[in-house]
Design a protein around this motif. Structure first.
Motif, PDB file in Angstrom:
ATOM      1  N   PHE A  48       0.862  -1.179   0.000  1.00  0.00           N
ATOM      2  CA  PHE A  48       0.000   0.000   0.000  1.00  0.00           C
ATOM      3  C   PHE A  48       0.899   1.230   0.000  1.00  0.00           C
ATOM      4  N   ARG A  49       0.837   1.994  -1.077  1.00  0.00           N
ATOM      5  CA  ARG A  49       1.581   3.255  -1.122  1.00  0.00           C
ATOM      6  C   ARG A  49       0.714   4.330  -0.482  1.00  0.00           C
ATOM      7  N   VAL A  50       1.304   5.052   0.447  1.00  0.00           N
ATOM      8  CA  VAL A  50       0.588   6.099   1.161  1.00  0.00           C
ATOM      9  C   VAL A  50       1.295   7.433   0.941  1.00  0.00           C
ATOM     10  N   SER A  51       0.607   8.495   1.318  1.00  0.00           N
ATOM     11  CA  SER A  51       1.116   9.828   1.027  1.00  0.00           C
ATOM     12  C   SER A  51       0.782  10.773   2.172  1.00  0.00           C
ATOM     13  N   GLY A  52       1.718  11.623   2.530  1.00  0.00           N
ATOM     14  CA  GLY A  52       1.466  12.715   3.461  1.00  0.00           C
ATOM     15  C   GLY A  52       0.856  12.301   4.785  1.00  0.00           C
ATOM     16  N   LEU A  53       1.402  11.274   5.411  1.00  0.00           N
ATOM     17  CA  LEU A  53       0.820  10.768   6.656  1.00  0.00           C
ATOM     18  C   LEU A  53       0.852  11.784   7.789  1.00  0.00           C
ATOM     19  N   PHE A  54      -0.234  11.795   8.541  1.00  0.00           N
ATOM     20  CA  PHE A  54      -0.280  12.512   9.814  1.00  0.00           C
ATOM     21  C   PHE A  54      -1.068  11.650  10.783  1.00  0.00           C
ATOM     22  N   GLY A  55      -0.803  11.837  12.066  1.00  0.00           N
ATOM     23  CA  GLY A  55      -1.450  11.025  13.082  1.00  0.00           C
ATOM     24  C   GLY A  55      -0.456  10.078  13.711  1.00  0.00           C
ATOM     25  N   ARG A  56      -0.955   9.260  14.628  1.00  0.00           N
ATOM     26  CA  ARG A  56      -0.073   8.348  15.351  1.00  0.00           C
ATOM     27  C   ARG A  56       0.561   7.348  14.396  1.00  0.00           C
ATOM     28  N   SER A  57       1.847   7.181  14.560  1.00  0.00           N
ATOM     29  CA  SER A  57       2.587   6.190  13.787  1.00  0.00           C
ATOM     30  C   SER A  57       3.874   5.893  14.542  1.00  0.00           C
ATOM     31  N   ARG A  58       4.621   4.963  14.039  1.00  0.00           N
ATOM     32  CA  ARG A  58       5.887   4.620  14.695  1.00  0.00           C
ATOM     33  C   ARG A  58       6.950   5.677  14.432  1.00  0.00           C
ATOM     34  N   ARG A  59       6.794   6.408  13.340  1.00  0.00           N
ATOM     35  CA  ARG A  59       7.730   7.490  13.019  1.00  0.00           C
ATOM     36  C   ARG A  59       7.055   8.816  13.263  1.00  0.00           C
ATOM     37  N   VAL A  60       7.811   9.790  13.684  1.00  0.00           N
ATOM     38  CA  VAL A  60       7.272  11.136  13.817  1.00  0.00           C
ATOM     39  C   VAL A  60       7.221  11.738  12.418  1.00  0.00           C
ATOM     40  N   GLN A  61       6.054  12.205  12.033  1.00  0.00           N
ATOM     41  CA  GLN A  61       5.832  12.751  10.708  1.00  0.00           C
ATOM     42  C   GLN A  61       5.896  14.282  10.738  1.00  0.00           C
ATOM     43  N   PHE A  62       5.781  14.871   9.571  1.00  0.00           N
ATOM     44  CA  PHE A  62       5.868  16.313   9.390  1.00  0.00           C
ATOM     45  C   PHE A  62       4.928  17.072  10.333  1.00  0.00           C
ATOM     46  N   VAL A  63       3.648  16.710  10.329  1.00  0.00           N
ATOM     47  CA  VAL A  63       2.662  17.435  11.132  1.00  0.00           C
ATOM     48  C   VAL A  63       3.037  17.390  12.606  1.00  0.00           C
ATOM     49  N   ASN A  65       5.936  16.943  13.913  1.00  0.00           N
ATOM     50  CA  ASN A  65       7.127  17.787  14.116  1.00  0.00           C
ATOM     51  C   ASN A  65       6.742  19.262  14.246  1.00  0.00           C
ATOM     52  N   MET A  66       5.847  19.724  13.388  1.00  0.00           N
ATOM     53  CA  MET A  66       5.428  21.126  13.436  1.00  0.00           C
ATOM     54  C   MET A  66       4.661  21.418  14.725  1.00  0.00           C
ATOM     55  N   LEU A  67       3.787  20.504  15.128  1.00  0.00           N
ATOM     56  CA  LEU A  67       3.023  20.719  16.363  1.00  0.00           C
ATOM     57  C   LEU A  67       3.936  20.709  17.584  1.00  0.00           C
ATOM     58  N   GLU A  68       4.965  19.897  17.558  1.00  0.00           N
ATOM     59  CA  GLU A  68       5.927  19.885  18.669  1.00  0.00           C
ATOM     60  C   GLU A  68       6.632  21.237  18.769  1.00  0.00           C
ATOM     61  N   ARG A  69       6.938  21.846  17.634  1.00  0.00           N
ATOM     62  CA  ARG A  69       7.565  23.169  17.648  1.00  0.00           C
ATOM     63  C   ARG A  69       6.628  24.212  18.269  1.00  0.00           C
ATOM     64  N   VAL A  70       5.335  24.107  17.952  1.00  0.00           N
ATOM     65  CA  VAL A  70       4.356  25.035  18.536  1.00  0.00           C
ATOM     66  C   VAL A  70       4.266  24.800  20.044  1.00  0.00           C
ATOM     67  N   ARG A  71       4.220  23.531  20.448  1.00  0.00           N
ATOM     68  CA  ARG A  71       4.170  23.218  21.886  1.00  0.00           C
ATOM     69  C   ARG A  71       5.405  23.744  22.617  1.00  0.00           C
ATOM     70  N   ALA A  72       6.526  23.827  21.904  1.00  0.00           N
ATOM     71  CA  ALA A  72       7.766  24.319  22.503  1.00  0.00           C
ATOM     72  C   ALA A  72       7.810  25.845  22.543  1.00  0.00           C
ATOM     73  N   GLY A  73       6.775  26.500  22.023  1.00  0.00           N
ATOM     74  CA  GLY A  73       6.694  27.946  22.143  1.00  0.00           C
ATOM     75  C   GLY A  73       6.796  28.735  20.851  1.00  0.00           C
ATOM     76  N   GLU A  74       7.038  28.081  19.738  1.00  0.00           N
ATOM     77  CA  GLU A  74       7.114  28.839  18.479  1.00  0.00           C
ATOM     78  C   GLU A  74       5.742  29.386  18.128  1.00  0.00           C
ATOM     79  N   THR A  75       5.702  30.627  17.684  1.00  0.00           N
ATOM     80  CA  THR A  75       4.440  31.262  17.313  1.00  0.00           C
ATOM     81  C   THR A  75       4.365  31.538  15.815  1.00  0.00           C
ATOM     82  N   ARG A  76       5.404  31.161  15.101  1.00  0.00           N
ATOM     83  CA  ARG A  76       5.467  31.374  13.653  1.00  0.00           C
ATOM     84  C   ARG A  76       6.091  30.148  13.013  1.00  0.00           C
TER      85      ARG A  76
END
Length: 179
Positions: A48-63, A65-76
């Motif tokens: 199964f070829r998949v694309s642009g995954l977000f949500g729980r997975s064994r690997r940390v995905q793009f989304v 990563n971005m949400l973790e940056r926001v949780r760490a205080g980034e506002t931009r």
């Protein structure tokens, strides 16, 4: 498998199972090699070829990563608007694979993704709005993020054999309720 097996030059449409895979970077090449080995040496297989995954997975995905940056205080956040994919919720993939196999889907290679396509910028805009986050998202080009790897810029997936999963925006709404 992944949409990274495609070069991203087919900018007017989606990539289907019978489109020529032509990876532009090592990651895509290793995934295509894996696909080829499974097809050559396994009698009954599911890829199964998949694309642009977000949500729980064994690997940390793009989304995530971005949400973790926001949780760490980034506002931009500065996000590429010229990388287009098919945002796909990992829960939708898990449910669909389980159901297809239980229902006796013939072995083979399939594209499995939520329906529609979006840039990474559009995806993060939808998610931050859905989560009511106080963050400014700024459009950028992939060229603004130095990388030694070539990027495949337009790799949305669709299937000739399976129904598309729900629209990616609906999947994002569920994801936002779950986070």
């Amino acid at each position: 498998s992944t949409d990274s097996v495609f070069d991203g030059r087919q900018t007017s449409s989606y990539y289907f199972e019978d489109d020529l895979a032509y990876p532009v970077n090592i990651y895509g090449a290793t995934k295509l090699t894996g696909d080829s080995l499974v097809q050559a040496y396994c009698g009954d297989y599911y890829i199964f070829r998949v694309s642009g995954l977000f949500g729980r997975s064994r690997r940390v995905q793009f989304v995530e990563n971005m949400l973790e940056r926001v949780r760490a205080g980034e506002t931009r956040l500065v996000i590429a608007d010229d990388i287009v994919t098919t945002p796909t919720h990992s829960y939708d993939i898990a449910r669909a694979v389980r159901n297809y196999i239980a229902d006796g889907l013939s072995p083979g290679l399939y594209h499995l993704a939520n329906s529609g396509k979006a840039s990474l910028f559009e995806l993060m805009q939808e998610i931050t709005t859905g989560l009511n986050l106080d963050v400014h998202i700024e459009k950028a080009s992939h060229r603004d993020f130095p990388s030694i790897a070539l990027k495949n810029l337009h790799t949305p997936l669709a299937s000739r054999y399976l129904d598309s999963l729900r629209p990616w925006q609906e999947a994002v709404a569920e994801y936002c309720r779950m986070v």
